[in-house]
Write a protein that holds these residues in place. Structure first.
Motif, PDB file in Angstrom:
ATOM      1  N   CYS A 300       0.848  -1.190   0.000  1.00 18.74           N
ATOM      2  CA  CYS A 300       0.000   0.000   0.000  1.00 18.74           C
ATOM      3  C   CYS A 300       0.887   1.245   0.000  1.00 18.74           C
ATOM      4  O   CYS A 300       2.085   1.161   0.312  1.00 18.74           O
ATOM      5  CB  CYS A 300      -0.940  -0.004   1.202  1.00 18.74           C
ATOM      6  SG  CYS A 300      -0.128   0.380   2.747  1.00 18.74           S
ATOM      7  N   ASN A 301       0.296   2.381  -0.323  1.00 19.23           N
ATOM      8  CA  ASN A 301       1.117   3.584  -0.460  1.00 19.23           C
ATOM      9  C   ASN A 301       1.762   4.005   0.853  1.00 19.23           C
ATOM     10  O   ASN A 301       2.886   4.484   0.870  1.00 19.23           O
ATOM     11  CB  ASN A 301       0.292   4.717  -1.054  1.00 19.23           C
ATOM     12  CG  ASN A 301       0.058   4.446  -2.540  1.00 19.23           C
ATOM     13  OD1 ASN A 301       0.866   3.764  -3.186  1.00 19.23           O
ATOM     14  ND2 ASN A 301      -1.056   4.933  -3.079  1.00 19.23           N
ATOM     15  N   SER A 302       1.046   3.756   1.981  1.00 14.06           N
ATOM     16  CA  SER A 302       1.675   4.214   3.230  1.00 14.06           C
ATOM     17  C   SER A 302       2.857   3.300   3.576  1.00 14.06           C
ATOM     18  O   SER A 302       3.861   3.770   4.114  1.00 14.06           O
ATOM     19  CB  SER A 302       0.654   4.338   4.362  1.00 14.06           C
ATOM     20  OG  SER A 302       0.444   3.117   4.965  1.00 14.06           O
ATOM     21  N   CYS A 303       2.806   2.011   3.240  1.00 11.42           N
ATOM     22  CA  CYS A 303       3.970   1.139   3.508  1.00 11.42           C
ATOM     23  C   CYS A 303       5.145   1.490   2.594  1.00 11.42           C
ATOM     24  O   CYS A 303       6.302   1.364   2.980  1.00 11.42           O
ATOM     25  CB  CYS A 303       3.608  -0.338   3.358  1.00 11.42           C
ATOM     26  SG  CYS A 303       2.681  -0.958   4.776  1.00 11.42           S
ATOM     27  N   ASN A 305       5.925   4.414   1.744  1.00 10.74           N
ATOM     28  CA  ASN A 305       6.578   5.610   2.293  1.00 10.74           C
ATOM     29  C   ASN A 305       7.151   5.403   3.693  1.00 10.74           C
ATOM     30  O   ASN A 305       7.684   6.329   4.294  1.00 10.74           O
ATOM     31  CB  ASN A 305       5.587   6.779   2.311  1.00 10.74           C
ATOM     32  CG  ASN A 305       5.226   7.171   0.888  1.00 10.74           C
ATOM     33  OD1 ASN A 305       6.095   7.149   0.001  1.00 10.74           O
ATOM     34  ND2 ASN A 305       3.954   7.469   0.642  1.00 10.74           N
ATOM     35  N   ASP A 306       7.000   4.185   4.204  1.00 10.53           N
ATOM     36  CA  ASP A 306       7.490   3.899   5.549  1.00 10.53           C
ATOM     37  C   ASP A 306       8.993   3.626   5.486  1.00 10.53           C
ATOM     38  O   ASP A 306       9.436   2.534   5.141  1.00 10.53           O
ATOM     39  CB  ASP A 306       6.722   2.671   6.087  1.00 10.53           C
ATOM     40  CG  ASP A 306       7.250   2.185   7.406  1.00 10.53           C
ATOM     41  OD1 ASP A 306       8.157   2.836   7.958  1.00 10.53           O
ATOM     42  OD2 ASP A 306       6.752   1.151   7.885  1.00 10.53           O
ATOM     43  N   HIS A 307       9.777   4.632   5.846  1.00  9.26           N
ATOM     44  CA  HIS A 307      11.220   4.520   5.636  1.00  9.26           C
ATOM     45  C   HIS A 307      11.905   3.574   6.606  1.00  9.26           C
ATOM     46  O   HIS A 307      13.042   3.185   6.408  1.00  9.26           O
ATOM     47  CB  HIS A 307      11.874   5.908   5.660  1.00  9.26           C
ATOM     48  CG  HIS A 307      11.381   6.742   4.520  1.00  9.26           C
ATOM     49  ND1 HIS A 307      11.611   6.397   3.202  1.00  9.26           N
ATOM     50  CD2 HIS A 307      10.607   7.852   4.476  1.00  9.26           C
ATOM     51  CE1 HIS A 307      11.031   7.270   2.410  1.00  9.26           C
ATOM     52  NE2 HIS A 307      10.399   8.160   3.156  1.00  9.26           N
ATOM     53  N   PHE A 310      12.864  -1.559   6.133  1.00 12.53           N
ATOM     54  CA  PHE A 310      13.971  -1.914   5.231  1.00 12.53           C
ATOM     55  C   PHE A 310      13.728  -3.252   4.542  1.00 12.53           C
ATOM     56  O   PHE A 310      14.350  -3.560   3.544  1.00 12.53           O
ATOM     57  CB  PHE A 310      15.317  -1.906   5.971  1.00 12.53           C
ATOM     58  CG  PHE A 310      15.502  -3.050   6.927  1.00 12.53           C
ATOM     59  CD1 PHE A 310      15.017  -2.984   8.214  1.00 12.53           C
ATOM     60  CD2 PHE A 310      16.180  -4.192   6.527  1.00 12.53           C
ATOM     61  CE1 PHE A 310      15.184  -4.036   9.104  1.00 12.53           C
ATOM     62  CE2 PHE A 310      16.347  -5.254   7.413  1.00 12.53           C
ATOM     63  CZ  PHE A 310      15.851  -5.172   8.696  1.00 12.53           C
ATOM     64  N   VAL A 311      12.780  -4.030   5.079  1.00 13.98           N
ATOM     65  CA  VAL A 311      12.460  -5.322   4.461  1.00 13.98           C
ATOM     66  C   VAL A 311      11.842  -5.114   3.069  1.00 13.98           C
ATOM     67  O   VAL A 311      11.979  -5.958   2.178  1.00 13.98           O
ATOM     68  CB  VAL A 311      11.488  -6.129   5.365  1.00 13.98           C
ATOM     69  CG1 VAL A 311      11.115  -7.458   4.730  1.00 13.98           C
ATOM     70  CG2 VAL A 311      12.112  -6.360   6.719  1.00 13.98           C
ATOM     71  N   LEU A 312      11.190  -3.946   2.925  1.00 11.74           N
ATOM     72  CA  LEU A 312      10.547  -3.592   1.647  1.00 11.74           C
ATOM     73  C   LEU A 312      11.473  -3.835   0.455  1.00 11.74           C
ATOM     74  O   LEU A 312      11.074  -4.308  -0.605  1.00 11.74           O
ATOM     75  CB  LEU A 312      10.204  -2.104   1.732  1.00 11.74           C
ATOM     76  CG  LEU A 312       9.243  -1.490   0.736  1.00 11.74           C
ATOM     77  CD1 LEU A 312       7.846  -2.019   0.969  1.00 11.74           C
ATOM     78  CD2 LEU A 312       9.234   0.033   0.880  1.00 11.74           C
ATOM     79  N   ASN A 313      12.719  -3.521   0.677  1.00 12.01           N
ATOM     80  CA  ASN A 313      13.742  -3.649  -0.343  1.00 12.01           C
ATOM     81  C   ASN A 313      13.872  -5.074  -0.902  1.00 12.01           C
ATOM     82  O   ASN A 313      14.163  -5.265  -2.081  1.00 12.01           O
ATOM     83  CB  ASN A 313      15.070  -3.217   0.295  1.00 12.01           C
ATOM     84  CG  ASN A 313      16.051  -2.812  -0.758  1.00 12.01           C
ATOM     85  OD1 ASN A 313      15.647  -2.325  -1.821  1.00 12.01           O
ATOM     86  ND2 ASN A 313      17.318  -3.034  -0.502  1.00 12.01           N
TER      87      ASN A 313
END
Ligand SMILES: C[S@@+](CC[C@H](N)C(=O)[O-])C[C@H]1O[C@@H](n2cnc3c(N)ncnc32)[C@H](O)[C@@H]1O
Ligand SMILES: [Zn+2]
Ligand SMILES: [Zn+2]
Length: 386
Positions: A300-303, A305-307, A310-313
């Motif tokens: 989702c867009n808020s995740c 932008n959640d800096h 780091f797992v997002l990467n």
């Protein structure tokens, strides 16, 4: 071609699993190279393993705190699994009988659909099963589909087997001639096993409506685990000796073009929707499908932008699972017998030490959301010392 009958599938597979020990089946997953893929893509919500056999992954995912159920067409195997769950003190509704081509599960209710070596067994092809997978998954839900790779050298009878067992070649040749002349009849018990290229499997999955966000071949080392291994003790002994040199070399190849020859095709795909469940926070939000162009899972867009995330990467398109540690020998257990996160004393689990992670971890810590994604993506160990 006519449809493979459910009762034939039940008979064939009940026979296959009949003499296998449940605990042995469970233990085998500690050397499963593809675990890092299976765990990486596991979202929150209801999981189903469709065609679970002896259910090793169901037991394992359950241990890790996921809400998972296993379904299989083999009634006797499901019964065996339920008995084993009771022995382990688990709930007895972890398993159910069913046909993946016609699931008794409500639409849009599942977050993770796992199918390992199932959809290639239908004479009529895989589409019915894939469309059912699509139906039961919720928007944003993830399908993990794996089938044998036609390019694998582990099609043992044909290739590695013939190199290692040259004495079998004449027998096979004679058998083929006898079939061709009609002197010997093939056993026709409804058994089919299709082998596809990765690209073919991807096409099937897309045709069922999914967006394929990741796909790969995995398992070069599995090439050496064919059925011939057990019957040929000498080869087995040699293999065990050369494993410490051969396997790390194959691992290097695994990260290159040569992974194309791995035993498995794996396809990861998302059921799209106007709103999708976010992989990280589970919220159902207006999807921007375009996020799937950047990520392998719905975010989702808020995740995004959640800096701090780091797992997002690890979930960007094209990122292969991170493999932190590969052990080829039985690890010497000098580690402290306490959980590396909370310091309580931990007993080793009965079937997979440290839950398969390279850190000591306790039953409670492994189930916490805050640990789960990091453990799965950074600390998965791989053991192949059996
Ligand atoms: C190759 S085995 C895989 C077992 C398990 N997924 C694993 O990896 O350990 C295939 C399994 O699919 C099941 N199966 C085959 N056709 C099925 C169907 N139509 N519906 C449900 N299960 C099916 C078989 O009974 C068998 O247990
Ligand atoms: Zn989110
Ligand atoms: Zn702990």
């Amino acid at each position: 071609m006519s449809k493979t009958l459910s009762k034939d599938l039940d008979t064939i597979w009940s026979d296959v699993w009949n003499n296998l020990d449940s605990l042995e089946a469970l233990k085998s997953i500690s050397s499963d190279e593809t675990m890092r893929w299976k765990l990486k893509y596991a979202p929150k919500g209801r999981h189903i393993e469709a065609g679970c056999g002896m259910g090793p992954y169901v037991f394992y995912f359950n241990k890790l705190g996921f809400d998972i159920k296993g379904l299989d067409i083999s009634e006797s195997t499901v019964k065996k699994n339920i008995d084993f769950s009771r022995e382990l003190g688990l709930t007895d509704n972890l398993f159910m009988v069913g046909d993946v081509r016609n699931l008794n599960i409500e639409s849009n209710s599942i977050s993770y659909y796992i199918s390992l070596g199932v959809i290639e067994h239908f004479a009529e092809g895989p589409m019915e099963a894939l469309k059912e997978a699509y139906r039961v998954l919720r928007p944003g839900g993830i399908a993990y589909i794996s089938t044998p790779n036609v390019l694998s050298l582990a099609n043992t009878e044909e290739f590695i087997g013939s190199i290692l067992l040259p004495n079998e070649i004449p027998k096979r040749f004679v058998r083929k001639i006898l079939y061709a002349l009609g002197i010997k009849k093939r056993k026709d018990n409804g058994w089919v096993e299709r082998r596809w290229k990765l690209r073919t499997l991807k096409n099937f999955v897309s045709n069922a409506g999914f967006i394929v966000t990741e796909s790969t071949n995995v398992g070069l080392k599995k090439t050496f685990e064919g059925a011939w291994r057990h019957s040929k003790k000498n080869w087995n002994k040699i293999l065990l000796k050369i494993k410490p040199f051969l396997f790390p070399f194959l691992d290097k190849l695994e990260d290159s073009y040569f992974s194309k020859f791995g035993v498995n095709n794996i396809v990861m795909a998302i059921k799209p929707g106007k709103k999708m469940h976010c992989f990280f926070c589970d919220n159902l939000s207006l999807s921007s499908k375009s996020n799937l162009a950047d990520f392998q899972v719905p975010v989702c867009n808020s995740c995004i932008n959640d800096h701090d995330n780091f797992v997002l990467n690890y979930y960007k398109r094209g990122k292969r699972p991170f493999f932190s540690q590969r052990n080829y020998h039985k690890p010497k257990s000098k580690a402290k017998p306490t959980c590396s996160l909370c310091n309580v004393k931990v007993k080793d689990d009965f079937f997979i030490p440290n839950f398969g992670f390279s850190k000591k971890i306790c039953n409670d810590c492994v189930r916490l959301d805050s640990n789960s994604l990091i453990l799965r993506n950074k600390f998965l160990a791989y053991n192949n010392y059996r």
